[in-house]
Write a protein that holds these residues in place. Structure first.
Motif, PDB file in Angstrom:
ATOM      1  N   ILE A  17       9.908 -11.973  -8.967  1.00 57.93           N
ATOM      2  CA  ILE A  17       9.816 -10.921  -9.976  1.00 57.93           C
ATOM      3  C   ILE A  17       8.466 -10.240  -9.873  1.00 57.93           C
ATOM      4  N   SER A  18       8.419  -8.976 -10.254  1.00 57.34           N
ATOM      5  CA  SER A  18       7.131  -8.281 -10.252  1.00 57.34           C
ATOM      6  C   SER A  18       7.264  -6.958 -10.971  1.00 57.34           C
ATOM      7  N   HIS A  19       6.140  -6.378 -11.279  1.00 56.50           N
ATOM      8  CA  HIS A  19       6.110  -4.990 -11.715  1.00 56.50           C
ATOM      9  C   HIS A  19       6.499  -4.166 -10.486  1.00 56.50           C
ATOM     10  N   PRO A  20       7.237  -3.046 -10.669  1.00 53.95           N
ATOM     11  CA  PRO A  20       7.609  -2.264  -9.489  1.00 53.95           C
ATOM     12  C   PRO A  20       6.411  -1.934  -8.602  1.00 53.95           C
ATOM     13  N   ASP A  21       6.604  -2.034  -7.315  1.00 53.72           N
ATOM     14  CA  ASP A  21       5.606  -1.684  -6.304  1.00 53.72           C
ATOM     15  C   ASP A  21       4.574  -2.759  -6.000  1.00 53.72           C
ATOM     16  N   ALA A  22       4.669  -3.891  -6.667  1.00 50.86           N
ATOM     17  CA  ALA A  22       3.686  -4.940  -6.377  1.00 50.86           C
ATOM     18  C   ALA A  22       3.982  -5.609  -5.035  1.00 50.86           C
ATOM     19  N   GLY A  23       5.252  -5.505  -4.583  1.00 49.73           N
ATOM     20  CA  GLY A  23       5.561  -6.075  -3.266  1.00 49.73           C
ATOM     21  C   GLY A  23       6.724  -7.048  -3.247  1.00 49.73           C
ATOM     22  N   LYS A  24       7.558  -7.024  -4.283  1.00 47.74           N
ATOM     23  CA  LYS A  24       8.691  -7.947  -4.360  1.00 47.74           C
ATOM     24  C   LYS A  24       9.638  -7.780  -3.172  1.00 47.74           C
ATOM     25  N   THR A  25       9.984  -6.537  -2.864  1.00 49.99           N
ATOM     26  CA  THR A  25      10.932  -6.293  -1.776  1.00 49.99           C
ATOM     27  C   THR A  25      10.347  -6.761  -0.451  1.00 49.99           C
ATOM     28  N   THR A  26       9.088  -6.450  -0.234  1.00 57.24           N
ATOM     29  CA  THR A  26       8.434  -6.840   1.009  1.00 57.24           C
ATOM     30  C   THR A  26       8.380  -8.358   1.131  1.00 57.24           C
ATOM     31  N   LEU A  27       8.018  -9.030   0.062  1.00 56.98           N
ATOM     32  CA  LEU A  27       7.938 -10.489   0.115  1.00 56.98           C
ATOM     33  C   LEU A  27       9.328 -11.100   0.335  1.00 56.98           C
ATOM     34  N   ASN A  47      17.350  -5.163  -3.588  1.00 56.21           N
ATOM     35  CA  ASN A  47      17.995  -4.541  -4.728  1.00 56.21           C
ATOM     36  C   ASN A  47      17.038  -3.547  -5.379  1.00 56.21           C
ATOM     37  N   LYS A  48      16.661  -2.564  -4.602  1.00 58.21           N
ATOM     38  CA  LYS A  48      15.615  -1.690  -5.108  1.00 58.21           C
ATOM     39  C   LYS A  48      16.222  -0.352  -5.470  1.00 58.21           C
ATOM     40  N   ILE A  49      16.236  -0.062  -6.745  1.00 58.97           N
ATOM     41  CA  ILE A  49      16.793   1.216  -7.156  1.00 58.97           C
ATOM     42  C   ILE A  49      15.646   2.193  -7.317  1.00 58.97           C
ATOM     43  N   VAL A 139      -0.585 -13.464  -5.341  1.00 56.09           N
ATOM     44  CA  VAL A 139      -1.416 -12.268  -5.478  1.00 56.09           C
ATOM     45  C   VAL A 139      -1.360 -11.537  -4.138  1.00 56.09           C
ATOM     46  N   ASN A 140      -0.714 -10.380  -4.171  1.00 60.09           N
ATOM     47  CA  ASN A 140      -0.379  -9.661  -2.938  1.00 60.09           C
ATOM     48  C   ASN A 140      -1.405  -8.546  -2.646  1.00 60.09           C
ATOM     49  N   LYS A 141      -1.313  -8.002  -1.471  1.00 56.78           N
ATOM     50  CA  LYS A 141      -2.116  -6.852  -1.030  1.00 56.78           C
ATOM     51  C   LYS A 141      -3.605  -7.186  -0.942  1.00 56.78           C
ATOM     52  N   MET A 142      -3.919  -8.405  -0.476  1.00 58.40           N
ATOM     53  CA  MET A 142      -5.323  -8.775  -0.323  1.00 58.40           C
ATOM     54  C   MET A 142      -6.000  -7.950   0.768  1.00 58.40           C
ATOM     55  N   ASP A 143      -5.217  -7.259   1.581  1.00 59.16           N
ATOM     56  CA  ASP A 143      -5.798  -6.395   2.613  1.00 59.16           C
ATOM     57  C   ASP A 143      -6.369  -5.117   2.002  1.00 59.16           C
ATOM     58  N   LEU A 144      -6.129  -4.899   0.709  1.00 59.76           N
ATOM     59  CA  LEU A 144      -6.685  -3.706   0.057  1.00 59.76           C
ATOM     60  C   LEU A 144      -7.913  -4.091  -0.757  1.00 59.76           C
ATOM     61  N   GLY A 254      -2.407 -13.475  -0.639  1.00 58.62           N
ATOM     62  CA  GLY A 254      -1.910 -13.099   0.683  1.00 58.62           C
ATOM     63  C   GLY A 254      -1.595 -11.626   0.791  1.00 58.62           C
ATOM     64  N   SER A 255      -0.868 -11.290   1.819  1.00 55.19           N
ATOM     65  CA  SER A 255      -0.460  -9.910   2.019  1.00 55.19           C
ATOM     66  C   SER A 255       0.942  -9.929   2.623  1.00 55.19           C
ATOM     67  N   ALA A 256       1.918  -9.631   1.777  1.00 56.63           N
ATOM     68  CA  ALA A 256       3.314  -9.720   2.219  1.00 56.63           C
ATOM     69  C   ALA A 256       3.559  -8.773   3.383  1.00 56.63           C
ATOM     70  N   MET A 257       2.995  -7.579   3.285  1.00 52.84           N
ATOM     71  CA  MET A 257       3.242  -6.597   4.326  1.00 52.84           C
ATOM     72  C   MET A 257       2.771  -7.100   5.689  1.00 52.84           C
TER      73      MET A 257
HETATM   74  P1  G4P Z   1       8.510  -3.737  -5.063  1.00 56.87           P
HETATM   75  O1  G4P Z   1       9.742  -4.270  -4.433  1.00 56.87           O
HETATM   76  O2  G4P Z   1       7.766  -4.752  -5.882  1.00 56.87           O
HETATM   77  O3  G4P Z   1       8.711  -2.473  -5.824  1.00 56.87           O
HETATM   78  O4  G4P Z   1       7.467  -3.377  -3.914  1.00 56.87           O
HETATM   79  P2  G4P Z   1       7.634  -3.133  -2.362  1.00 56.87           P
HETATM   80  O5  G4P Z   1       7.816  -4.407  -1.642  1.00 56.87           O
HETATM   81  O6  G4P Z   1       8.616  -2.050  -2.117  1.00 56.87           O
HETATM   82  O7  G4P Z   1       6.181  -2.624  -2.023  1.00 56.87           O
HETATM   83  C1  G4P Z   1       5.643  -1.447  -2.602  1.00 56.87           C
HETATM   84  C2  G4P Z   1       4.690  -0.815  -1.629  1.00 56.87           C
HETATM   85  O8  G4P Z   1       3.606  -1.713  -1.368  1.00 56.87           O
HETATM   86  C3  G4P Z   1       5.323  -0.499  -0.268  1.00 56.87           C
HETATM   87  O9  G4P Z   1       4.718   0.677   0.213  1.00 56.87           O
HETATM   88  C4  G4P Z   1       4.883  -1.692   0.573  1.00 56.87           C
HETATM   89  O10 G4P Z   1       4.849  -1.386   1.964  1.00 56.87           O
HETATM   90  C5  G4P Z   1       3.491  -1.938   0.031  1.00 56.87           C
HETATM   91  N1  G4P Z   1       3.031  -3.317   0.258  1.00 56.87           N
HETATM   92  C6  G4P Z   1       3.706  -4.482   0.100  1.00 56.87           C
HETATM   93  N2  G4P Z   1       2.928  -5.535   0.432  1.00 56.87           N
HETATM   94  C7  G4P Z   1       1.730  -5.052   0.804  1.00 56.87           C
HETATM   95  C8  G4P Z   1       0.510  -5.651   1.283  1.00 56.87           C
HETATM   96  O11 G4P Z   1       0.385  -6.862   1.417  1.00 56.87           O
HETATM   97  N3  G4P Z   1      -0.495  -4.791   1.561  1.00 56.87           N
HETATM   98  C9  G4P Z   1      -0.396  -3.449   1.422  1.00 56.87           C
HETATM   99  N4  G4P Z   1      -1.448  -2.711   1.745  1.00 56.87           N
HETATM  100  N5  G4P Z   1       0.739  -2.846   1.001  1.00 56.87           N
HETATM  101  C10 G4P Z   1       1.789  -3.631   0.690  1.00 56.87           C
HETATM  102  P3  G4P Z   1       5.411   2.066   0.184  1.00 56.87           P
HETATM  103  O12 G4P Z   1       4.493   3.022   0.805  1.00 56.87           O
HETATM  104  O13 G4P Z   1       5.883   2.347  -1.212  1.00 56.87           O
HETATM  105  O14 G4P Z   1       6.711   1.840   1.016  1.00 56.87           O
HETATM  106  P4  G4P Z   1       6.891   1.616   2.582  1.00 56.87           P
HETATM  107  O15 G4P Z   1       7.070   2.993   3.094  1.00 56.87           O
HETATM  108  O16 G4P Z   1       5.682   0.946   3.116  1.00 56.87           O
HETATM  109  O17 G4P Z   1       8.120   0.782   2.652  1.00 56.87           O
END
Ligand code: G4P
Length: 528
Positions: A17-27, A47-49, A139-144, A254-257
């Motif tokens: 679970i997460s707030h939208p855009d935190a990285g749920k789909t990526t993880l 399941n991303k609407i 805690v995601n997106k540590m690369d930022l 970490g960083s799911a992406m």
């Molecule tokens: P959500 O399901 O929680 O809504 O989030 P989602 O995984 O779609 O991630 C939201 C945005 O954050 C995506 O970018 C995704 O690539 C980015 N993101 C996820 N994990 C990380 C991470 O570890 N580091 C960074 N820097 N970004 C991350 P987007 O531009 O909205 O979509 P996309 O074009 O990359 O798919």
């Protein structure tokens, strides 16, 4: 063949679970990649609407279709069967997420290291706390260039009202992010930007004074030494029982992406996350190891093809063994039904199954017999508790635009609310229907589906209510007085319970003062 006990012991049923855009789909996708359920990143659209064009209904429908396929993702990892229940990312569908949370044994909560705890994160956590669901925070997106680790821990603890404890620790962040130190096994996972592969570069460091740390972490080595010392002074050894009781949330960074920190999250998850837990019914607690089958429906999904009116009901198995073609009692209807084609879900594919164990979710084709919350058993009369309705945020009156289609409209709105698309409240006189949702998007979906699936036309008239409050009291006379005086704002929910539609927070506070004998609840699960 594995015994039922072994089957239960192998299962981990959870949601991300997460707030939208935190990285749920990526993880989600990265976990599937590790589990071998998919071969390449990008293979699963979760399941991303996403709201594209303002009224692109077909797009919403298409996305809902995708979400059926990804409602449950089953994969094996190190001998464990992982049942990952998907939840919609869009905030307008939060109610769906709340219900899915009734069917899991634990959750992974994703937080964006830049944005920290956001509104939806707090709400979701409240729902977890209601049932003491064990939570692991990622805690995601540590690369930022996000926040400092200690700041994040502070914020998690204050905003989520739960004790937290780091199990890994970031070495710097953003541009200079070096990796994480795994506090539980004294090793460093070195960060490399890596979007497609699943390898990680782990170096064991028994002693943080080892000069190798300076080589690996450069100028951040000393900072890590100090941080780790501070952490070891502040925190006791990790108490897994406190986590399982929902009182302590372990935290990973970490960083799911970049596929970074995902494997250690998954490994720790399967080690500590609870196996299927026992569940409360209105009469007794049901243990997963009981021989007789029981389960409940937590989600219903309409077929996206309007020519086929059948739906899929998602049933969580709570005890015993579910078997194909065996008769089970539908407790509410007091009738026996059997299911010739129960399905399970593997990433994108659905397949028919013969049996399922506690923790599993089976999809049952349904022609209108199920409502959310329904229980199936091998004969016992019991209903599982814990599928509450939450107060909607937006209220509108449903106005019929085609009197010739009144029946269709009534049937349509009844079925859509049974699916959980929205809640409907009834107001006398004239049986006016007030529809409540958590987002505007649902009104578009309802209007579209009523027209396309039921041939009924409607419009929605906005109502400016603040919250729906379920009322309880030990003083029936006072309640009767309140219901009479506040008649204009009193409605019934689908179970015929009294609900007060409070016009504002201020008015609600006034009523609480004027009627201390009454209790007002924002959820229908009144003892929560
Ligand atoms: P959500 O399901 O929680 O809504 O989030 P989602 O995984 O779609 O991630 C939201 C945005 O954050 C995506 O970018 C995704 O690539 C980015 N993101 C996820 N994990 C990380 C991470 O570890 N580091 C960074 N820097 N970004 C991350 P987007 O531009 O909205 O979509 P996309 O074009 O990359 O798919």
């Amino acid at each position: 063949m594995a015994s039922a006990q072994e089957e239960i012991g192998r299962r981990r049923t959870f949601a991300i679970i997460s707030h939208p855009d935190a990285g749920k789909t990526t993880l989600t996708e990265k976990l599937l990649l590790f589990g071998g359920a998919i071969q390449t990143a990008g293979a699963v659209k979760s399941n991303k609407i996403t709201k594209t064009a303002a009224s692109d209904f077909m797009e919403i429908e298409r996305q809902r279709g995708i979400s059926v396929a990804t409602s449950v993702m089953v994969f094996e990892y190190q001998g464990k069967q992982i049942n990952l229940l998907d939840t919609p990312g869009h905030k307008d569908f939060a109610e769906d997420t709340y219900r899915t949370l009734t069917a899991v044994d634990s959750v992974i909560l994703v937080v964006d290291s830049v944005k920290g705890v956001e509104t939806q994160t707090e709400r979701l956590m409240e729902v977890c706390r209601m049932r003491d669901t064990p939570v692991i925070v990622f805690v995601n997106k540590m690369d930022l260039e996000g926040r400092d680790g200690f700041d994040i821990l502070d914020e998690l603890e204050t905003k989520l009202s739960i004790k937290v404890q780091p199990l890994s620790w970031p070495i710097s962040k953003g541009f200079s992010f070096k990796g994480v130190y795994k506090l539980y096994d004294k090793s460093i996972n070195l960060f490399a930007s890596n979007k497609t592969k699943v390898e990680e570069n782990i170096v064991h460091i028994e002693d943080l004074n080892d000069p190798i740390l300076d080589e690996l972490a450069g100028q951040y080595a000393n900072e890590l030494r100090q941080d780790v010392e501070l952490i070891s002074n502040v925190y006791d050894p990790f108490d897994v029982e406190a986590y399982k009781a929902g009182k302590l949330a372990p935290v990973f960074f970490g960083s799911a992406m970049n596929n970074f920190g995902v494997r250690e999250l998954l490994e720790k998850f399967i080690e500590i996350a609870p196996t299927p837990r026992s569940r409360e019914t209105e009469t007794r607690e049901v243990d997963p190891t009981e021989a007789k089958f029981s389960g409940f429906v937590f989600k219903i999904h309409a077929n996206i093809d309007p020519r086929h009116r059948d739906r899929i009901a998602f049933l969580r198995v709570c005890s015993g063994k579910f078997e194909r073609n065996k008769f089970y009692k539908h407790v509410r209807l007091a009738k026996e039904f059997k299911y010739p084609n129960p399905v399970t879900f593997m990433a994108q594919a659905k397949s028919t199954i013969d049996e399922a164990y506690p923790g599993d979710v089976v999809g049952l084709y349904d022609t209108g017999n199920f409502k959310i919350g329904d229980t199936l058993t091998e004969g016992e009369n019991m209903m599982f508790k814990g599928i509450p309705s939450f107060s909607p945020e937006i209220f509108k009156e449903l106005v019929n635009r085609d009197p010739m289609k009144t029946k269709q409209l009534d049937k349509g709105i009844r079925q859509l609310t049974e699916e959980g698309v929205a809640q409907v409240f009834f107001q006398e006189p004239g049986s006016r229907k007030i529809v409540g949702t958590v987002g505007e998007l649902q009104f578009e979906v309802i209007k579209y589906r009523l027209e396309n699936e039921y041939g009924a036309k409607c419009i929605f008239e906005p109502k400016s209510y603040y919250k729906a409050c379920w009322i309880t009291t030990t003083d029936p006379a006072k309640l009767a007085e309140f219901l009479r005086i506040k008649g204009n704002n009193i409605v019934k929910d689908k179970e015929d319970r009294d609900v007060f539609l409070a016009p504002s927070q201020f008015m609600l506070d006034m009523e609480k003062q004027n009627y201390p004998e009454l209790s007002f609840h924002f959820t229908s699960e009144l003892d929560a």
